[in-house]
Design a protein around this motif. Structure first.
Motif, PDB file in Angstrom:
ATOM      1  N   MET A  43       0.852  -1.189   0.000  1.00  0.00           N
ATOM      2  CA  MET A  43       0.000   0.000   0.000  1.00  0.00           C
ATOM      3  C   MET A  43       0.889   1.241   0.000  1.00  0.00           C
ATOM      4  SD  MET A  43      -2.645  -1.214   2.997  1.00  0.00           S
ATOM      5  CE  MET A  43      -1.308  -1.651   4.118  1.00  0.00           C
ATOM      6  N   HIS A  44       0.380   2.306  -0.553  1.00  0.00           N
ATOM      7  CA  HIS A  44       1.086   3.594  -0.552  1.00  0.00           C
ATOM      8  C   HIS A  44       2.508   3.461  -1.092  1.00  0.00           C
ATOM      9  CE1 HIS A  44      -2.315   5.116   1.648  1.00  0.00           C
ATOM     10  NE2 HIS A  44      -2.123   4.201   2.595  1.00  0.00           N
ATOM     11  N   ASN A  45       2.698   2.619  -2.104  1.00  0.00           N
ATOM     12  CA  ASN A  45       4.011   2.445  -2.712  1.00  0.00           C
ATOM     13  C   ASN A  45       4.422   3.771  -3.349  1.00  0.00           C
ATOM     14  OD1 ASN A  45       6.256   0.904  -3.255  1.00  0.00           O
ATOM     15  ND2 ASN A  45       5.394  -0.079  -5.062  1.00  0.00           N
ATOM     16  N   HIS A  46       5.663   4.168  -3.155  1.00  0.00           N
ATOM     17  CA  HIS A  46       6.092   5.473  -3.661  1.00  0.00           C
ATOM     18  C   HIS A  46       7.609   5.526  -3.837  1.00  0.00           C
ATOM     19  CE1 HIS A  46       6.479   5.753   0.720  1.00  0.00           C
ATOM     20  NE2 HIS A  46       7.370   6.711   0.535  1.00  0.00           N
ATOM     21  N   ALA A  47       8.036   6.435  -4.680  1.00  0.00           N
ATOM     22  CA  ALA A  47       9.463   6.759  -4.780  1.00  0.00           C
ATOM     23  C   ALA A  47       9.780   7.665  -3.597  1.00  0.00           C
ATOM     24  CB  ALA A  47       9.749   7.475  -6.096  1.00  0.00           C
ATOM     25  N   CYS A  48      10.901   7.403  -2.914  1.00  0.00           N
ATOM     26  CA  CYS A  48      11.246   8.168  -1.716  1.00  0.00           C
ATOM     27  C   CYS A  48      12.656   8.725  -1.848  1.00  0.00           C
ATOM     28  CB  CYS A  48      11.141   7.278  -0.479  1.00  0.00           C
ATOM     29  SG  CYS A  48      11.492   8.174   1.053  1.00  0.00           S
ATOM     30  N   GLY A  49      12.795  10.016  -1.632  1.00  0.00           N
ATOM     31  CA  GLY A  49      14.101  10.660  -1.733  1.00  0.00           C
ATOM     32  C   GLY A  49      14.803  10.848  -0.403  1.00  0.00           C
ATOM     33  N   CYS A  50      14.255  10.313   0.689  1.00  0.00           N
ATOM     34  CA  CYS A  50      14.890  10.536   1.996  1.00  0.00           C
ATOM     35  C   CYS A  50      16.281   9.896   2.032  1.00  0.00           C
ATOM     36  CB  CYS A  50      14.008  10.018   3.133  1.00  0.00           C
ATOM     37  SG  CYS A  50      14.179   8.271   3.507  1.00  0.00           S
ATOM     38  N   THR A  51      17.046  10.293   2.982  1.00  0.00           N
ATOM     39  CA  THR A  51      18.427   9.797   3.078  1.00  0.00           C
ATOM     40  C   THR A  51      18.537   8.499   3.863  1.00  0.00           C
ATOM     41  OG1 THR A  51      18.833  11.121   5.057  1.00  0.00           O
ATOM     42  CG2 THR A  51      19.401  12.129   2.926  1.00  0.00           C
ATOM     43  N   LYS A  52      17.455   7.994   4.400  1.00  0.00           N
ATOM     44  CA  LYS A  52      17.503   6.791   5.243  1.00  0.00           C
ATOM     45  C   LYS A  52      17.109   5.515   4.507  1.00  0.00           C
ATOM     46  CE  LYS A  52      18.740   9.213   8.752  1.00  0.00           C
ATOM     47  NZ  LYS A  52      20.127   9.198   9.130  1.00  0.00           N
ATOM     48  N   CYS A  53      16.268   5.626   3.489  1.00  0.00           N
ATOM     49  CA  CYS A  53      15.801   4.440   2.766  1.00  0.00           C
ATOM     50  C   CYS A  53      16.918   3.850   1.904  1.00  0.00           C
ATOM     51  CB  CYS A  53      14.615   4.783   1.866  1.00  0.00           C
ATOM     52  SG  CYS A  53      13.075   5.062   2.759  1.00  0.00           S
ATOM     53  N   TRP A  54      16.904   2.527   1.757  1.00  0.00           N
ATOM     54  CA  TRP A  54      17.861   1.833   0.904  1.00  0.00           C
ATOM     55  C   TRP A  54      17.549   2.128  -0.565  1.00  0.00           C
ATOM     56  CZ3 TRP A  54      16.593  -2.138  -2.601  1.00  0.00           C
ATOM     57  CH2 TRP A  54      17.706  -2.706  -3.240  1.00  0.00           C
ATOM     58  N   LYS A  55      18.601   2.401  -1.306  1.00  0.00           N
ATOM     59  CA  LYS A  55      18.472   2.667  -2.742  1.00  0.00           C
ATOM     60  C   LYS A  55      19.425   1.750  -3.503  1.00  0.00           C
ATOM     61  CE  LYS A  55      17.612   7.554  -1.785  1.00  0.00           C
ATOM     62  NZ  LYS A  55      17.572   7.464  -0.333  1.00  0.00           N
ATOM     63  N   GLU A  57      22.195   0.742  -6.223  1.00  0.00           N
ATOM     64  CA  GLU A  57      23.395   1.471  -6.660  1.00  0.00           C
ATOM     65  C   GLU A  57      23.067   2.463  -7.779  1.00  0.00           C
ATOM     66  OE1 GLU A  57      27.841   1.657  -6.978  1.00  0.00           O
ATOM     67  OE2 GLU A  57      26.813   0.126  -5.846  1.00  0.00           O
ATOM     68  N   GLY A  58      23.445   3.726  -7.575  1.00  0.00           N
ATOM     69  CA  GLY A  58      23.274   4.761  -8.580  1.00  0.00           C
ATOM     70  C   GLY A  58      21.913   5.425  -8.601  1.00  0.00           C
ATOM     71  N   ALA A  59      20.924   4.873  -7.904  1.00  0.00           N
ATOM     72  CA  ALA A  59      19.574   5.445  -7.911  1.00  0.00           C
ATOM     73  C   ALA A  59      19.491   6.638  -6.968  1.00  0.00           C
ATOM     74  CB  ALA A  59      18.552   4.392  -7.514  1.00  0.00           C
ATOM     75  N   VAL A  60      18.698   7.634  -7.351  1.00  0.00           N
ATOM     76  CA  VAL A  60      18.490   8.820  -6.542  1.00  0.00           C
ATOM     77  C   VAL A  60      17.361   8.581  -5.535  1.00  0.00           C
ATOM     78  CG1 VAL A  60      17.965  11.292  -6.641  1.00  0.00           C
ATOM     79  CG2 VAL A  60      19.309  10.256  -8.448  1.00  0.00           C
ATOM     80  N   PHE A  61      16.431   7.693  -5.874  1.00  0.00           N
ATOM     81  CA  PHE A  61      15.280   7.399  -5.019  1.00  0.00           C
ATOM     82  C   PHE A  61      15.238   5.919  -4.662  1.00  0.00           C
ATOM     83  CE2 PHE A  61      14.078  11.265  -7.126  1.00  0.00           C
ATOM     84  CZ  PHE A  61      13.350  11.968  -6.176  1.00  0.00           C
ATOM     85  N   SER A  62      14.583   5.622  -3.563  1.00  0.00           N
ATOM     86  CA  SER A  62      14.184   4.252  -3.267  1.00  0.00           C
ATOM     87  C   SER A  62      12.731   4.134  -3.727  1.00  0.00           C
ATOM     88  CB  SER A  62      14.273   3.973  -1.760  1.00  0.00           C
ATOM     89  OG  SER A  62      13.258   4.646  -1.064  1.00  0.00           O
ATOM     90  N   VAL A  63      12.226   2.927  -3.791  1.00  0.00           N
ATOM     91  CA  VAL A  63      10.795   2.715  -3.982  1.00  0.00           C
ATOM     92  C   VAL A  63      10.356   1.882  -2.790  1.00  0.00           C
ATOM     93  CG1 VAL A  63       9.002   1.671  -5.406  1.00  0.00           C
ATOM     94  CG2 VAL A  63      10.851   2.944  -6.494  1.00  0.00           C
ATOM     95  N   VAL A  64       9.449   2.441  -2.002  1.00  0.00           N
ATOM     96  CA  VAL A  64       9.058   1.828  -0.728  1.00  0.00           C
ATOM     97  C   VAL A  64       7.565   1.992  -0.501  1.00  0.00           C
ATOM     98  CG1 VAL A  64       9.604   3.910   0.604  1.00  0.00           C
ATOM     99  CG2 VAL A  64       9.693   1.711   1.725  1.00  0.00           C
ATOM    100  N   GLY A  65       6.972   0.985   0.109  1.00  0.00           N
ATOM    101  CA  GLY A  65       5.562   1.032   0.465  1.00  0.00           C
ATOM    102  C   GLY A  65       5.364   0.340   1.793  1.00  0.00           C
TER     103      GLY A  65
END
Length: 188
Positions: A43-55, A57-65
């Motif tokens: 639910m609420h899956n989204h691209a996240c730019g915070c500095t704590k989420c795992w990304k 290699e090379g990605a600017v965002f994580s995708v987390v829900g």
């Protein structure tokens, strides 16, 4: 040139399969990977730019829900998991070998999101989980070293793939947080 937002969204949003009801998250270890069974769609899956989420290699965002906490169960090699930063609200359980965050849990029972675990649906062995629906904490990528002058290009790229960029959570989740805060303040 396009910015590597995240490998699962850079070329557009792939819609999830109707009726997807969960599966197995697998870390990136070639030998004895951590496996987490999830008995729910995201639910609420989204691209996240915070500095704590795992990304990746090379990605600017994580995708987390999020998924219900009671639907998350470590099924293999849980001894490889450790909490990344015990001081954080979200206790991110990561594989000590490959560094992948397998799930994040809020232990504070008074938090609005207690009872929900944060996962990275890209780690599912099975295809079909819910697609990201928005981008959150977009301006936070600057804290990771992204050049501020490139932010308009980032927001335009996010919008071009069909996501709405926010510098916090989307309005629905912000309403949940505000409602919870109101109820906590007026509980007596």
């Amino acid at each position: 040139m396009a910015i590597l937002l995240h490998p699962t969204i850079n070329d557009g949003i792939k819609q999830g399969a109707e009726g997807f009801s969960g599966g197995t998250l697998v870390c990136r270890c070639a030998d004895n990977p951590v496996k987490v069974t999830v008995g729910s769609n995201v639910m609420h899956n989204h691209a996240c730019g915070c500095t704590k989420c795992w990304k990746p290699e090379g990605a600017v965002f994580s995708v987390v829900g999020v998924v219900p906490r009671d639907k998350v169960r470590v099924t293999e090699n849980g001894n490889k998991l450790a909490i990344v930063d015990p001081a954080m609200t979200i206790q991110r359980h990561a594989c000590k070998a490959c560094g992948v965050h397998m799930y994040g849990r809020i232990e504070n029972e008074s938090h609005a999101f207690h009872g929900l675990d944060f996962i990275h649906a890209e780690l599912f062995e099975e295809a079909g989980s819910a697609a990201p629906g928005f981008a959150a904490f977009v301006s936070s990528i600057i804290e990771s070293g992204f050049a501020p002058e490139g932010m308009s290009k980032v927001r335009a790229q996010i919008e071009s793939i069909g996501l709405q960029p926010y510098d916090c959570l989307n309005p629905t989740l912000m309403d949940v947080l505000a409602t919870h805060a109101y109820k906590q303040a007026h509980a007596n």
